[in-house]
Design a protein around this motif. Sequence first.
Motif, short mmCIF file in Angstrom:
data_model
loop_
_atom_site.label_atom_id
_atom_site.label_comp_id
_atom_site.label_asym_id
_atom_site.label_seq_id
_atom_site.Cartn_x
_atom_site.Cartn_y
_atom_site.Cartn_z
N THR A 171 4.18 -5.45 -1.70
CA THR A 171 4.46 -4.80 -2.42
C THR A 171 6.32 -4.70 -2.07
OG1 THR A 171 4.14 -2.71 -0.77
CG2 THR A 171 2.91 -2.78 -2.47
N PRO A 172 6.63 -4.30 -3.22
CA PRO A 172 8.08 -3.99 -2.69
C PRO A 172 8.44 -2.99 -2.87
CG PRO A 172 8.10 -3.61 -5.05
CD PRO A 172 6.18 -4.06 -5.00
N ARG A 173 9.77 -2.98 -1.77
CA ARG A 173 10.56 -1.79 -1.84
C ARG A 173 10.47 -0.79 -2.80
NH1 ARG A 173 14.99 -1.51 1.89
NH2 ARG A 173 15.81 -0.44 0.22
N ASN A 190 1.43 -0.12 1.56
CA ASN A 190 2.42 0.87 1.95
C ASN A 190 3.82 0.64 1.34
OD1 ASN A 190 4.68 2.99 2.04
ND2 ASN A 190 3.97 3.91 3.69
N ALA A 191 4.87 0.85 0.73
CA ALA A 191 6.10 -0.15 0.23
C ALA A 191 6.61 -1.20 1.34
CB ALA A 191 7.27 1.09 0.04
N ALA A 192 7.19 -2.06 0.76
CA ALA A 192 8.40 -3.70 1.32
C ALA A 192 6.72 -3.93 2.13
CB ALA A 192 9.06 -3.03 2.02
N SER A 193 5.58 -3.73 2.00
CA SER A 193 4.73 -5.11 3.28
C SER A 193 3.85 -5.70 2.15
CB SER A 193 3.74 -3.20 3.20
OG SER A 193 4.09 -2.62 3.92
N ALA A 214 -0.02 -0.40 6.55
CA ALA A 214 -1.50 -0.49 6.05
C ALA A 214 -2.51 -0.12 6.80
CB ALA A 214 -2.75 -2.19 5.61
N TYR A 215 -3.00 0.85 5.73
CA TYR A 215 -4.64 1.80 5.66
C TYR A 215 -5.51 0.75 5.72
CZ TYR A 215 -7.58 5.99 7.15
OH TYR A 215 -8.59 6.30 7.56
N PHE A 216 -6.43 0.89 6.91
CA PHE A 216 -7.76 -0.01 6.29
C PHE A 216 -9.25 0.85 6.87
CE2 PHE A 216 -4.30 -2.21 8.19
CZ PHE A 216 -4.57 -3.90 7.54
N TRP A 302 1.28 9.21 4.54
CA TRP A 302 2.04 8.27 3.56
C TRP A 302 0.89 8.06 2.41
CZ3 TRP A 302 0.11 3.27 2.42
CH2 TRP A 302 -0.96 3.09 2.94
N LYS A 303 -0.63 7.37 3.19
CA LYS A 303 -1.36 7.38 2.24
C LYS A 303 -1.99 8.38 1.08
CE LYS A 303 -6.08 6.94 2.27
NZ LYS A 303 -7.30 8.01 2.90
N ASN A 304 -2.12 9.38 1.80
CA ASN A 304 -2.18 10.47 1.16
C ASN A 304 -1.38 11.14 0.64
OD1 ASN A 304 -4.60 10.60 3.02
ND2 ASN A 304 -4.03 11.99 4.49
N GLY A 305 0.08 9.82 0.03
CA GLY A 305 0.93 10.86 -0.78
C GLY A 305 2.26 11.79 -0.23
#
Length: 378
Positions: A171-173, A190-193, A214-216, A302-305
């Motif tokens: 994922t980019p920024r 998430n971003a930049a990952s 990341a969320y797993f 972040w995962k939940n917006g």
Amino acid sequence: MEENNIRNLLRRYLSGACNPEERARVEQWFELLESNKVKIDDADLEEDIAEVRARLVAPLRKKRKLYRYAAAAAVLFAVAMGSYLYLIHRSSDGIKKTEKLASSAADIAPGRNVATLQLADGTEIALDDLSNGAIAQDGSNTIYKNGDGQLTYVAADGAYTGKMVSNTLKTPRGGQYQLTLPDGSKVWLNAASQLTYKISKIAPERLVELQGEAYFEVAKDARRPFKVRSGNQVVEVLGTHFNVSSYDDDPSIKTTLAEGSVKIVETDGRSNVTLEPGQQATLDHKNRLSVARVDVSDAIAWKNGKFSFNQTDIHAVARQLSRWYNVEVVFKGKVANINLSGEVHRNTNASKVLEILSFYNLNCKIEMIDGTKRIVIE
């Protein structure tokens, strides 16, 4: 209460400057919001206040610290009172002034579902450019792009080859993406990952390598442990839900457990810890492991917006904004080393997120330099 009085009272509450009577007044206001006793005559304002109430009720029922929701309410209330976004700053003579934030033309749009998939042969696929459906075949797996930024692998029945190949999702920024691995485990990136993973089911272990966050949600498989390598640590699990934040520009790696159990091992083997739900392990730049109990919802907001700041260092906040809005964040002058609290959705323009900072007497603006936007905090 007039708007300015409300805003000033909330600022004093956030800074701890309220006297007992003022503090009781703020807390009573939130109780009234929750119990739906507040009556607003103006239809538009009533609709916005209803949104404030909807976002506050659930957290208040959990009896979490109220100052976080004072910050969130202040942000939303400013929007409700005519959609004006104000930033507070101190002039050279120390007098506070208020100025309207830059117009929407100078605003910064939020990130979105965008990523690149690198196949085993090196082919790179820009996922945002493709329609939903089957997008590639890698070994015995068909790769599907689904709606809402999701990637899924579907294997042909019994058709597993002995070839160990890897894919990488990047994922980019300003981007995020969701992935369902061949074993059924789900990953939010998430971003930049970037996440590198094997796509064969015959490997003795399920090893993925993470850069960024990341969320797993790991599918249970007692015969094949699931491992996440990030920086100088490895997280070992069988089936659980957890978050790993491992950005190069952060001072530490943070692993937060939502459900199940995980073991975190330093790659040099010097130490390890086992987490329980609600705990967070921190591995600092000196490879020192520590464990603390935290609010998991903050770590996975972040995962939940959402952005969720709970006494978060201003520089950590700046790094989050930089990644999500794909913009440079610059500090000018001597910015106090303050901690921020508040919650706001990530699907909003940058100006609305910056509103949180105004309650800490920070002057924020969006500048355009040679055609490139940046956020300036002073």
